[in-house]
Scaffold this motif. Structure first.
Motif, PDB file in Angstrom:
ATOM      1  N   ARG A  77      -3.894  15.255  27.098  1.00 32.12           N
ATOM      2  CA  ARG A  77      -5.224  14.631  27.107  1.00 32.12           C
ATOM      3  C   ARG A  77      -5.926  14.898  28.431  1.00 32.12           C
ATOM      4  NH1 ARG A  77      -5.317  10.722  22.693  1.00 32.12           N
ATOM      5  NH2 ARG A  77      -3.946  11.771  21.215  1.00 32.12           N
ATOM      6  N   ILE A 114      -9.873  23.417  25.922  1.00 28.82           N
ATOM      7  CA  ILE A 114     -10.377  22.069  25.641  1.00 28.82           C
ATOM      8  C   ILE A 114     -10.889  22.015  24.208  1.00 28.82           C
ATOM      9  CG2 ILE A 114     -12.180  20.384  26.180  1.00 28.82           C
ATOM     10  CD1 ILE A 114     -12.082  21.285  29.072  1.00 28.82           C
ATOM     11  N   HIS A 115     -10.459  20.985  23.501  1.00 27.54           N
ATOM     12  CA  HIS A 115     -10.976  20.729  22.151  1.00 27.54           C
ATOM     13  C   HIS A 115     -10.700  19.278  21.782  1.00 27.54           C
ATOM     14  CE1 HIS A 115      -7.727  20.543  19.000  1.00 27.54           C
ATOM     15  NE2 HIS A 115      -7.043  20.627  20.107  1.00 27.54           N
ATOM     16  N   PRO A 116     -11.361  18.749  20.719  1.00 28.74           N
ATOM     17  CA  PRO A 116     -11.157  17.352  20.316  1.00 28.74           C
ATOM     18  C   PRO A 116      -9.776  17.135  19.684  1.00 28.74           C
ATOM     19  CG  PRO A 116     -13.116  18.302  19.241  1.00 28.74           C
ATOM     20  CD  PRO A 116     -12.409  19.396  19.946  1.00 28.74           C
ATOM     21  N   LEU A 127     -10.429  14.211  24.255  1.00 29.39           N
ATOM     22  CA  LEU A 127     -10.259  15.657  24.358  1.00 29.39           C
ATOM     23  C   LEU A 127      -8.873  15.963  24.893  1.00 29.39           C
ATOM     24  CD1 LEU A 127     -13.716  16.609  25.874  1.00 29.39           C
ATOM     25  CD2 LEU A 127     -12.980  16.809  23.497  1.00 29.39           C
ATOM     26  N   TRP A 142     -18.237  25.652  23.235  1.00 32.30           N
ATOM     27  CA  TRP A 142     -19.137  24.702  23.887  1.00 32.30           C
ATOM     28  C   TRP A 142     -20.442  25.383  24.258  1.00 32.30           C
ATOM     29  CZ3 TRP A 142     -17.484  19.759  24.036  1.00 32.30           C
ATOM     30  CH2 TRP A 142     -16.124  19.548  23.787  1.00 32.30           C
ATOM     31  N   ILE A 165     -19.222  16.158  26.174  1.00 34.03           N
ATOM     32  CA  ILE A 165     -18.109  15.684  26.995  1.00 34.03           C
ATOM     33  C   ILE A 165     -18.655  14.597  27.910  1.00 34.03           C
ATOM     34  CG2 ILE A 165     -16.521  16.255  28.861  1.00 34.03           C
ATOM     35  CD1 ILE A 165     -16.269  19.046  27.747  1.00 34.03           C
TER      36      ILE A 165
END
Length: 174
Positions: A77, A114-116, A127, A142, A165
């Motif tokens: 995370r 980075i991703h959800p 994220l 993004w 973000i």
């Protein structure tokens, strides 16, 4: 229309008036203009060059984006935290795609992006860093937009573009 070449996108009652509906309808050559559309290419402005960056929170520049406990193991995370010993824990690699969207990967593990979490795009989804999955590429892309001063940007998820973000609960604390 795919599967039925006789149906076309058309203006209801052949009217170009504001708030008129668009429908599918068989082509009628007497009202040919109501079936024609102009296409304008839309491009996304790309304000940043590829490179290695740290991300400081504009509301509190002592807080930097990094992975929880400096982890390089997926899934990890993201959090904001004051700079400690190893600056490399806070570095990110930004790469611009041919469509002017960006991927953001971890400097110490560049194959992690980075991703959800769980691919969710609901409000308040956290994220994480994770390996790139091409079938879910929209969750790794993004749009980076310059705002205000020259070094201020915001990060908008490509799909849906209403997701940015930001710190959970808009908190600027660690």
């Amino acid at each position: 229309m795919a599967g039925n070449r006789d149906l076309h996108m058309h203006l209801t009652n052949s009217s170009a008036a504001e708030n008129n509906s668009v429908e599918i309808y068989p082509r009628n050559e007497s009202n040919d203009l109501s079936y024609k559309w102009l296409f304008e290419k839309v491009s996304i402005a790309a304000p940043l060059e590829d490179g290695t960056y740290t991300f400081k929170l504009a509301a509190n520049s002592d807080q930097l984006l990094h992975t929880l406990n400096g982890s390089t193991q997926p899934p990890a995370r993201l959090e904001i935290y004051p700079l400690k010993d190893n600056i490399d824990d806070y570095k990110w690699i930004i790469k611009k795609g041919t469509d002017n969207t960006y991927t953001i990967s971890l400097y110490r593990a560049p194959s992690l992006y980075i991703h959800p979490v769980n691919g969710s795009v609901l409000n308040s989804t956290e994220l994480e860093i994770y390996s790139y999955i091409s079938n879910d590429s929209r969750l790794y892309k993004w749009i980076i937009e310059r705002i205000g001063t020259s070094n201020s940007y915001r990060f908008r998820l490509v799909d849906p573009p209403s997701r940015f973000i930001h710190p959970y609960g808009a908190s600027t604390a660690s």
